[in-house]
Design a protein around this motif. Structure first.
Motif, PDB file in Angstrom:
ATOM      1  N   ALA A  26       0.840  -1.191   0.000  1.00 24.87           N
ATOM      2  CA  ALA A  26       0.000   0.000   0.000  1.00 24.87           C
ATOM      3  C   ALA A  26       0.877   1.243   0.000  1.00 24.87           C
ATOM      4  O   ALA A  26       1.903   1.274   0.665  1.00 24.87           O
ATOM      5  CB  ALA A  26      -0.898   0.001   1.226  1.00 24.87           C
ATOM      6  N   SER A  50      -4.077   1.842   4.070  1.00 23.51           N
ATOM      7  CA  SER A  50      -3.977   0.423   4.397  1.00 23.51           C
ATOM      8  C   SER A  50      -5.221  -0.286   3.869  1.00 23.51           C
ATOM      9  O   SER A  50      -6.228   0.364   3.569  1.00 23.51           O
ATOM     10  CB  SER A  50      -3.876   0.226   5.911  1.00 23.51           C
ATOM     11  OG  SER A  50      -2.696   0.811   6.398  1.00 23.51           O
ATOM     12  N   LEU A  98      -6.149  -6.695   9.008  1.00 24.08           N
ATOM     13  CA  LEU A  98      -5.218  -5.873   8.235  1.00 24.08           C
ATOM     14  C   LEU A  98      -4.456  -6.747   7.235  1.00 24.08           C
ATOM     15  O   LEU A  98      -3.752  -7.665   7.627  1.00 24.08           O
ATOM     16  CB  LEU A  98      -4.264  -5.177   9.197  1.00 24.08           C
ATOM     17  CG  LEU A  98      -3.503  -3.958   8.715  1.00 24.08           C
ATOM     18  CD1 LEU A  98      -4.428  -2.900   8.142  1.00 24.08           C
ATOM     19  CD2 LEU A  98      -2.703  -3.376   9.853  1.00 24.08           C
ATOM     20  N   LEU A 150      -0.505  -2.979   4.633  1.00 21.88           N
ATOM     21  CA  LEU A 150      -0.414  -1.775   5.441  1.00 21.88           C
ATOM     22  C   LEU A 150       0.660  -0.820   4.944  1.00 21.88           C
ATOM     23  O   LEU A 150       1.617  -1.224   4.298  1.00 21.88           O
ATOM     24  CB  LEU A 150      -0.195  -2.113   6.913  1.00 21.88           C
ATOM     25  CG  LEU A 150       1.117  -2.766   7.329  1.00 21.88           C
ATOM     26  CD1 LEU A 150       1.407  -2.348   8.755  1.00 21.88           C
ATOM     27  CD2 LEU A 150       1.009  -4.267   7.280  1.00 21.88           C
ATOM     28  N   ASP A 151       0.428   0.402   5.269  1.00 26.23           N
ATOM     29  CA  ASP A 151       1.330   1.501   5.000  1.00 26.23           C
ATOM     30  C   ASP A 151       2.594   1.307   5.836  1.00 26.23           C
ATOM     31  O   ASP A 151       2.512   0.983   7.016  1.00 26.23           O
ATOM     32  CB  ASP A 151       0.558   2.767   5.380  1.00 26.23           C
ATOM     33  CG  ASP A 151       1.380   4.015   5.468  1.00 26.23           C
ATOM     34  OD1 ASP A 151       2.525   4.010   5.029  1.00 26.23           O
ATOM     35  OD2 ASP A 151       0.847   5.009   5.972  1.00 26.23           O
ATOM     36  N   ASP A 176       3.824   0.561  10.540  1.00 27.72           N
ATOM     37  CA  ASP A 176       4.193  -0.803  10.926  1.00 27.72           C
ATOM     38  C   ASP A 176       4.783  -0.894  12.335  1.00 27.72           C
ATOM     39  O   ASP A 176       4.996  -1.977  12.847  1.00 27.72           O
ATOM     40  CB  ASP A 176       5.091  -1.471   9.897  1.00 27.72           C
ATOM     41  CG  ASP A 176       6.417  -0.759   9.678  1.00 27.72           C
ATOM     42  OD1 ASP A 176       6.678   0.219  10.391  1.00 27.72           O
ATOM     43  OD2 ASP A 176       7.173  -1.184   8.804  1.00 27.72           O
ATOM     44  N   LYS A 223       0.675  -6.773   9.808  1.00 31.55           N
ATOM     45  CA  LYS A 223      -0.179  -7.520   8.899  1.00 31.55           C
ATOM     46  C   LYS A 223      -0.828  -8.661   9.679  1.00 31.55           C
ATOM     47  O   LYS A 223      -0.168  -9.351  10.447  1.00 31.55           O
ATOM     48  CB  LYS A 223       0.663  -8.070   7.747  1.00 31.55           C
ATOM     49  CG  LYS A 223      -0.133  -8.727   6.670  1.00 31.55           C
ATOM     50  CD  LYS A 223       0.760  -9.108   5.514  1.00 31.55           C
ATOM     51  CE  LYS A 223      -0.052  -9.789   4.437  1.00 31.55           C
ATOM     52  NZ  LYS A 223       0.727 -10.110   3.266  1.00 31.55           N
ATOM     53  N   ARG A 226     -10.153  -0.175   1.403  1.00 33.45           N
ATOM     54  CA  ARG A 226      -9.018   0.757   1.473  1.00 33.45           C
ATOM     55  C   ARG A 226      -9.387   1.811   2.506  1.00 33.45           C
ATOM     56  O   ARG A 226     -10.456   2.419   2.447  1.00 33.45           O
ATOM     57  CB  ARG A 226      -8.789   1.406   0.115  1.00 33.45           C
ATOM     58  CG  ARG A 226      -7.717   2.476   0.138  1.00 33.45           C
ATOM     59  CD  ARG A 226      -7.656   3.108  -1.249  1.00 33.45           C
ATOM     60  NE  ARG A 226      -6.652   4.138  -1.304  1.00 33.45           N
ATOM     61  CZ  ARG A 226      -6.905   5.401  -1.576  1.00 33.45           C
ATOM     62  NH1 ARG A 226      -8.131   5.812  -1.814  1.00 33.45           N
ATOM     63  NH2 ARG A 226      -5.931   6.274  -1.639  1.00 33.45           N
ATOM     64  N   SER A 277      -4.763   5.282   6.771  1.00 32.86           N
ATOM     65  CA  SER A 277      -4.099   4.689   7.943  1.00 32.86           C
ATOM     66  C   SER A 277      -4.440   5.427   9.229  1.00 32.86           C
ATOM     67  O   SER A 277      -4.535   4.824  10.296  1.00 32.86           O
ATOM     68  CB  SER A 277      -2.592   4.659   7.730  1.00 32.86           C
ATOM     69  OG  SER A 277      -2.282   3.813   6.650  1.00 32.86           O
TER      70      SER A 277
END
Length: 197
Positions: A109, A114, A137, A140-141, A145, A150, A173, A176
């Motif tokens: 992403a 995300s 999730l 993810l951006d 993190d 994830k 979508r 985040s």
């Protein structure tokens, strides 16, 4: 062909995904050009912009905004191509029209967004098949993190989701910053994917 600010892409397949193969026969699902759900969103990058810094490379797959390949009727009823159109195999688009990109094997992403997979509702008195504002999730951006990973079960704010079908899975979508909470798994959560995907 290179652009100063935009990517050059070509659609993977045709401009519209309005047919489905069922038992060896082709079924036409939609014949109208203005329905955005039938517009193809998958593309292959042919060139990257001269300016700007990006992780996207030539040959990568991208999921783009539905208006990139879309045709429409102007106020006089004349059918037109989108502003992205160069010819049938070449389209321009800017970085903010990218929703996912794939360098090798896994989708990524872009910064600020995300993707969340909805989960099944286990409430027998609810008519909705999925739990609202909760999901798993998937993509993810990179900037979040440190907070989320994830596979986390997360909550998000109402009306922040935008639906996509990626590799046969329905995903949302989400910005985040609209991810609000990380839940603990209870053991009864199941991913929800409607049959039409």
């Amino acid at each position: 062909m290179k652009s100063i600010f935009d990517f050059v892409i070509e659609p993977i397949g045709s401009r519209y995904n309005n047919t489905k193969e069922i038992e060896g026969k082709k079924l036409i699902l939609n014949t109208q050009i203005f329905t955005h759900q039938s517009v193809n969103r998958l593309a292959k990058v042919k060139s990257v912009p001269i300016t700007g810094d990006t992780n996207i490379k030539v040959g990568d797959q991208v999921v783009v905004h539905h208006n990139v390949f879309r045709r429409f009727h102007d106020i006089r009823g004349v059918e037109k191509n989108s502003r992205s159109y160069i010819d049938d195999k070449n389209y321009l688009f800017s970085f903010d029209q990218i929703f996912l990109y794939k360098n090798k094997d896994d989708w990524k992403a872009p910064k600020g967004y995300s993707f969340v997979k909805p989960i099944e509702s286990n409430d027998i008195f609810n008519l909705n098949n999925e739990k609202p504002y909760i999901g798993i999730l998937k993509f993810l951006d990179e900037t979040i993190d440190s907070v989320f990973e994830k596979g986390d079960l997360v909550g998000f704010t109402p009306s922040s989701e935008y639906e996509f079908v990626i590799d046969g899975e329905r995903l949302y979508r989400i910005r985040s910053q609209a991810l609000t909470i990380k839940y603990e798994y209870q053991g009864n959560e199941k991913e929800y994917n409607p049959s039409w995907t």
